[in-house]
Design a protein around this motif. Structure first.
Motif, PDB file in Angstrom:
ATOM      1  N   GLN A   1       3.865  25.808 -20.985  1.00  0.00           N
ATOM      2  CA  GLN A   1       4.576  25.482 -19.753  1.00  0.00           C
ATOM      3  C   GLN A   1       5.990  26.070 -19.728  1.00  0.00           C
ATOM      4  OE1 GLN A   1       5.763  21.393 -19.256  1.00  0.00           O
ATOM      5  NE2 GLN A   1       5.436  21.441 -17.050  1.00  0.00           N
TER       6      GLN A   1
ATOM      7  N   PRO B   1       4.402  30.594 -18.938  1.00  0.00           N
ATOM      8  CA  PRO B   1       3.833  30.033 -17.697  1.00  0.00           C
ATOM      9  C   PRO B   1       2.700  30.876 -17.109  1.00  0.00           C
ATOM     10  CG  PRO B   1       6.103  30.770 -17.368  1.00  0.00           C
ATOM     11  CD  PRO B   1       5.850  30.824 -18.832  1.00  0.00           C
TER      12      PRO B   1
ATOM     13  N   GLU C   1      -3.833  17.013 -11.932  1.00  0.00           N
ATOM     14  CA  GLU C   1      -2.515  17.428 -11.452  1.00  0.00           C
ATOM     15  C   GLU C   1      -2.247  18.868 -11.879  1.00  0.00           C
ATOM     16  OE1 GLU C   1      -0.553  14.871  -9.814  1.00  0.00           O
ATOM     17  OE2 GLU C   1      -2.566  14.002  -9.987  1.00  0.00           O
ATOM     18  N   LYS C   2      -1.555  19.593 -11.001  1.00  0.00           N
ATOM     19  CA  LYS C   2      -1.235  20.985 -11.312  1.00  0.00           C
ATOM     20  C   LYS C   2      -0.171  21.033 -12.420  1.00  0.00           C
ATOM     21  CE  LYS C   2      -0.498  25.200  -8.787  1.00  0.00           C
ATOM     22  NZ  LYS C   2       0.722  25.803  -8.450  1.00  0.00           N
TER      23      LYS C   2
ATOM     24  N   GLU D   1       2.845  22.689 -13.610  1.00  0.00           N
ATOM     25  CA  GLU D   1       3.849  23.602 -13.033  1.00  0.00           C
ATOM     26  C   GLU D   1       4.638  24.275 -14.152  1.00  0.00           C
ATOM     27  OE1 GLU D   1       4.052  24.313  -9.970  1.00  0.00           O
ATOM     28  OE2 GLU D   1       3.080  22.650  -8.906  1.00  0.00           O
ATOM     29  N   PRO D   2       4.985  25.552 -13.985  1.00  0.00           N
ATOM     30  CA  PRO D   2       5.836  26.204 -14.985  1.00  0.00           C
ATOM     31  C   PRO D   2       7.197  25.507 -15.051  1.00  0.00           C
ATOM     32  CG  PRO D   2       5.039  27.768 -13.339  1.00  0.00           C
ATOM     33  CD  PRO D   2       4.656  26.412 -12.859  1.00  0.00           C
ATOM     34  N   LYS D   3       7.784  25.522 -16.236  1.00  0.00           N
ATOM     35  CA  LYS D   3       9.109  24.924 -16.400  1.00  0.00           C
ATOM     36  C   LYS D   3      10.002  26.050 -16.895  1.00  0.00           C
ATOM     37  CE  LYS D   3      10.805  20.738 -18.542  1.00  0.00           C
ATOM     38  NZ  LYS D   3      10.579  19.954 -19.735  1.00  0.00           N
TER      39      LYS D   3
END
Ligand code: SF4
Ligand code: SF4
Length: 440
Positions: free
Chosen positions: A150, A154, A351-352, A354-356
């Motif tokens: 993540q 990503p 749940e998706k 998400e990139p962090k």
């Protein structure tokens, strides 16, 4: 929201002597040493526990629940990681260990093997056969690797298999069975994971890919070890084993790939080695690879920071215990049911992820580009030896911190010394370019 993010790995500041041992080991450059003390940058930390292992002063530790958590619920279920089976010397049997856990005060004990066998069947007989999946598939059952992808990779998020972890599946099934059995409401039933892993606590408080966790607490394997030992051979042993030989080997590196029956796989342990391979995958250099199994700890979960036993000894004990168990040979009907559970979303990530983006320099793109240029400029004058003396893990991280305004007091000692030497040599004070920008 970011500030409220829970991290299991914490610093005990009074114990830290600022030695910088942990600084370079951190896989996400989440540590800085400032004013003689380490600091953890929350948004970068993936709770892998590397710094706990390396700190000579025990200044880093993991937050987990105490055994008192049992008292919070009317009915409690323990789910021990199978790494536990490798912690006890003297040929202790699995049923003896599980019975000892019940004697501590848990009403029920479920092996995480229950979820492992389900996952294994669904991946090998269903997901791997889908024509449109992006390979290599990445089974991110290791919560630290999931967070690593993540924050650092990503672009590989679509490669992650969209199935829940074995612990979550086991917790959910165990809780539902307990509701049926006791008639109690779900919230009065507590599911507690006995963990070798620091990142697991974070994955319960801040789940990724699922809305909420079905686990209610995490007790460290180190915390419960003595209690289990005290309760061994303390009465009749119950028959509580539910897992198969294949499931028992999952916490050991390579165990997942072998049980899935995949030939073209890569199993890598140790977070820094995993990073090297993920870089290769990201650059599309491993195109033929079908499956990637990455585990943050050496040897797999057997090397987790919350274990007591040497990972190689633990691995050998688990292997020998596995020999006495049956293989995973489900009926076609059972597999069809498990595939339906996945397709209906019961055991699937909902749940998706998400990139962090920890590398983003500014929310504003134009400002971000400007800051990037400033870093490039600074890098021309920094020594590039990544010595860590400035308190940042690399020269680039030092430049980034300054440009982002996060450490205005930062000084490059190496460059300062060089400048002083130049000044002295020149005699007339005509010095070279100064990266410390008047901070000396
Ligand atoms: S290893 Fe890190 S946390 Fe431990 S004393 Fe050194 S600087 Fe502090
Ligand atoms: S737990 Fe891992 S990611 Fe977090 S500060 Fe320690 S080494 Fe870095």
């Amino acid at each position: 929201m970011e500030n409220q993010y829970f991290h299991s790995v914490i610093l005990k500041e009074d114990r830290c002597i600022g030695c910088t041992n942990c600084l370079k080991a951190c896989p996400t450059e989440a540590i800085r040493v400032r004013d003689g003390k380490a600091r953890i940058i929350g948004e970068r930390c993936i709770d892998c526990g590397e710094c706990i292992r390396l700190c000579p002063n025990k200044a880093k530790s993991a937050v987990t629940d105490s055994l008192d958590i049992i008292k919070r619920f009317k009915y409690t279920i323990a789910i021990p990681s199978m790494v536990l089976y490798g912690q006890f010397a003297g040929n202790v049997g699995i049923n003896e260990m599980l019975t000892a856990i019940k004697r501590i005060g848990f009403d029920e004990v479920y092996e995480a093997a229950l979820g492992i066998d389900i996952i294994s069947n669904v991946i090998s007989r269903h997901i791997l056969k889908k024509p449109d999946i992006r390979k290599p598939l990445i089974n991110a059952t290791c919560p630290a690797i999931l967070r690593l992808i993540q924050v650092r990779f990503p672009e590989l998020i679509p490669n992650i298999i969209d199935i829940e972890t074995p612990m979550e599946i086991t917790a959910r099934l165990a809780k539902q069975e307990a509701v049926r059995k006791t008639g109690l409401p779900m919230e009065e039933i507590g599911v507690i994971f006995i963990s070798p892993c620091t990142a697991r606590m974070t994955s319960i408080r801040n789940p990724l890919g699922i809305e909420r966790s079905y686990m209610d607490g995490v007790v460290s394997m180190k915390t419960i070890y003595g209690e289990i030992l005290r309760n061994l051979n303390n009465g009749p042993t119950e028959n509580l084993v539910r897992g198969t030989k294949d499931a028992l080997l999952w916490p050991i590196i390579g165990g997942q790939s072998v049980s899935l029956g995949i030939e073209n796989y890569l199993a890598v342990d140790g977070i820094h080695e995993v990073i090297k391979v993920l870089e290769e995958i990201e650059m599309e250099k491993l195109e033929d690879l079908e499956f990637f199994e990455g585990m943050a700890c050496i040897g797999g979960c057997v090397g987790g920071p919350l274990t007591l036993e040497n990972p190689f000894i633990a691995r050998s004990r688990i292997r020998s215990l596995a020999k006495g168990l049956p293989g995973n040979q489900p009926t076609d009907e059972a597999v069809a049911h498990q595939i339906r559970m996945y397709e209906d979303g019961f055991i699937r990530l909902t749940e998706k992820i998400e990139p962090k983006e920890i590398t983003r320099l500014d929310e504003d793109i134009a400002k971000s580009i400007k800051k990037m240029e400033m870093i490039k400029e600074m890098m021309k004058y920094l020594p590039g030896i990544d010595c860590g003396v400035c308190g940042a893990p690399t020269c680039r991280a030092f430049a980034e911190d300054i440009v982002k305004g996060e450490n205005q007091k930062a000084i490059c000692i190496v460059k300062t010394m060089e400048n002083l030497k130049n000044k002295k040599n020149a005699g007339n004070g005509k010095e070279g370019q100064n990266v410390n920008q008047g901070r000396e």
